[in-house]
Structures are given as C-alpha cells and as structure tokens.
Design an enzyme around this catalytic site. Structure first.
Site, PDB file in Angstrom:
ATOM      1  N   CYS A   7      23.979  80.248  35.888  1.00 22.55           N
ATOM      2  CA  CYS A   7      24.191  78.924  36.434  1.00 22.55           C
ATOM      3  C   CYS A   7      22.757  78.103  36.104  1.00 22.55           C
ATOM      4  CB  CYS A   7      24.035  79.045  38.027  1.00 22.55           C
ATOM      5  SG  CYS A   7      22.826  79.947  38.814  1.00 22.55           S
ATOM      6  N   ASN A  10      19.271  79.929  38.584  1.00 22.40           N
ATOM      7  CA  ASN A  10      19.617  81.400  38.581  1.00 22.40           C
ATOM      8  C   ASN A  10      18.955  81.739  39.770  1.00 22.40           C
ATOM      9  OD1 ASN A  10      18.358  84.314  36.739  1.00 22.40           O
ATOM     10  ND2 ASN A  10      20.284  84.257  37.721  1.00 22.40           N
ATOM     11  N   CYS A  12      20.797  80.698  42.815  1.00 22.14           N
ATOM     12  CA  CYS A  12      22.043  80.810  43.862  1.00 22.14           C
ATOM     13  C   CYS A  12      23.101  81.147  43.405  1.00 22.14           C
ATOM     14  CB  CYS A  12      22.268  79.387  44.536  1.00 22.14           C
ATOM     15  SG  CYS A  12      20.604  78.605  45.279  1.00 22.14           S
ATOM     16  N   ARG A  13      23.602  80.771  42.712  1.00 18.92           N
ATOM     17  CA  ARG A  13      25.211  81.131  42.171  1.00 18.92           C
ATOM     18  C   ARG A  13      25.201  82.242  41.435  1.00 18.92           C
ATOM     19  NH1 ARG A  13      26.762  75.396  40.089  1.00 18.92           N
ATOM     20  NH2 ARG A  13      24.680  75.455  39.803  1.00 18.92           N
ATOM     21  N   SER A  14      24.475  82.382  40.176  1.00 17.49           N
ATOM     22  CA  SER A  14      24.575  83.397  39.400  1.00 17.49           C
ATOM     23  C   SER A  14      23.866  84.786  39.976  1.00 17.49           C
ATOM     24  CB  SER A  14      24.018  83.127  38.060  1.00 17.49           C
ATOM     25  OG  SER A  14      22.694  82.825  37.941  1.00 17.49           O
ATOM     26  N   ASP A 120      27.529  73.760  43.549  1.00 19.64           N
ATOM     27  CA  ASP A 120      25.975  74.060  43.653  1.00 19.64           C
ATOM     28  C   ASP A 120      25.715  73.782  45.194  1.00 19.64           C
ATOM     29  OD1 ASP A 120      23.295  74.507  43.731  1.00 19.64           O
ATOM     30  OD2 ASP A 120      23.171  72.825  42.049  1.00 19.64           O
TER      31      ASP A 120
HETATM   32  P1  4NP Z   1      21.864  77.593  41.096  1.00 18.68           P
HETATM   33  O1  4NP Z   1      21.562  76.591  42.110  1.00 18.68           O
HETATM   34  O2  4NP Z   1      21.874  76.822  39.604  1.00 18.68           O
HETATM   35  O3  4NP Z   1      23.030  78.301  41.603  1.00 18.68           O
HETATM   36  O4  4NP Z   1      20.837  78.579  41.191  1.00 18.68           O
HETATM   37  C1  4NP Z   1      20.454  75.452  41.902  1.00 18.68           C
HETATM   38  C2  4NP Z   1      18.960  76.255  41.978  1.00 18.68           C
HETATM   39  C3  4NP Z   1      18.077  75.223  41.914  1.00 18.68           C
HETATM   40  C4  4NP Z   1      18.066  73.948  41.478  1.00 18.68           C
HETATM   41  C5  4NP Z   1      19.543  73.451  41.632  1.00 18.68           C
HETATM   42  C6  4NP Z   1      20.538  74.401  41.898  1.00 18.68           C
HETATM   43  N1  4NP Z   1      16.837  73.126  41.492  1.00 18.68           N
HETATM   44  O5  4NP Z   1      17.145  71.736  41.457  1.00 18.68           O
HETATM   45  O6  4NP Z   1      16.079  73.443  41.548  1.00 18.68           O
END
Ligand code: 4NP
Length: 148
Positions: A7, A10, A12-14, A120
């Site tokens: 993702c 790294n 939240c989703r992955s 997201d």
């Molecule tokens: P992820 O979520 O891609 O599912 O881990 C996010 C984590 C951090 C950010 C955006 C989405 N960020 O903008 O820092």
C-alpha cells in the site's frame, strides 16, 4: 510461494493484508508487506489497524513499515497492490516483463470491476478500518484458494 502486500504507507492496509493472509496459508509460505513511500519506515502499524486486527484475533502489532525494494521484485512470486496509484507506482519500479507479471491489483482477485481499490482508511474512522478488514478478508480467502 512468496506473497507481498503493498500500500502507500505500509501502516494501515497492507499490514492488515499481511496479517490476514498469514492466517490462510501454511507457515512455509512467506507473506510480507511494504509501502511505496518510506515516510513511516520503522513504525509499527497504525493503532486503529492494530485494534481492528485484534478485534478479529490477529496480532499485527509487531510489524514494522518498510518501503518496497528492487529485491522484492525478485524475491516475491506475487505482489498485490491496494489501489491504482500504488499499482502504477509499483509497476514503474519493475525492471522487466517477468517482474511486471508478478504485480496485480489486490481487488482484481474478487473480479469486482466497480470496487477495484481497497480504500485508504488513514483519514477515516474505525468503521473504515473494519470495512477494509472485510474487503481484505474476502480477497485473501480468494488468493489462498488460488495458490493452495
Ligand atoms: P496505508 O495508509 O497506505 O494503507 O498504510 C496510509 C498511511 C499513511 C499515509 C497515507 C495512507 N500518509 O499520508 O502518511
């Protein structure tokens, strides 16, 4: 079989996808996750992701964020991307056709053309994390069916 979930951050989703996928395949399978940005490198998953996984009996609290590397394209057999932006970023890092073939959109395994992305949840609420968990749970079950 070596499976990499990817993702953006790294956190939240992955990490959730990694935790869920590990419950569905034998331990000799390598399941890991990475992000396309290194902003959260070394951090544990987002507290909301940890809590959501824990609500379903899965512990992802010890994972650490890391960016995807060139070596991942050689080491892993399958690289699943959580959304279109991530997919395009990952594809652009692949070195050759063999590596590009390993990369796909996670939601494609469900054959659902309308919902091609795992949304997201970073800017969302606990409900959004639960929704992501449910999507990942379905997708990981399908992947397990395909690879086992
Ligand atoms: P992820 O979520 O891609 O599912 O881990 C996010 C984590 C951090 C950010 C955006 C989405 N960020 O903008 O820092």
């Amino acid at each position: 079989m070596k499976i990499l979930m990817v993702c953006l951050g790294n956190i939240c989703r992955s990490p959730l996808a990694e935790g869920i996928m590990k419950t569905k395949v034998p331990e000799i399978f390598l399941v890991d996750s990475a992000g396309t940005i290194s902003m959260h490198k070394g951090e544990h998953p987002d507290k909301r992701a940890i809590k959501t996984a824990a609500n379903h009996g899965i512990d992802i609290s010890q994972q650490r964020s890391r960016p995807i590397t060139k070596a991942d394209f050689e080491n892993f057999d399958k690289i699943y991307c959580m959304d279109t932006n991530v997919f395009e970023d990952v594809i652009s890092k692949a070195q050759n056709e063999e590596q590009r073939q390993k990369v796909s959109l996670f939601m494609k395994v469900l054959g659902d053309l309308e919902n091609s992305e795992v949304p997201d949840p970073y800017w969302g609420e606990m409900d959004d994390f639960e929704n992501v968990f449910q999507l990942l749970e379905k997708g990981c079950s399908r992947i397990a069916e395909q690879v086992l």
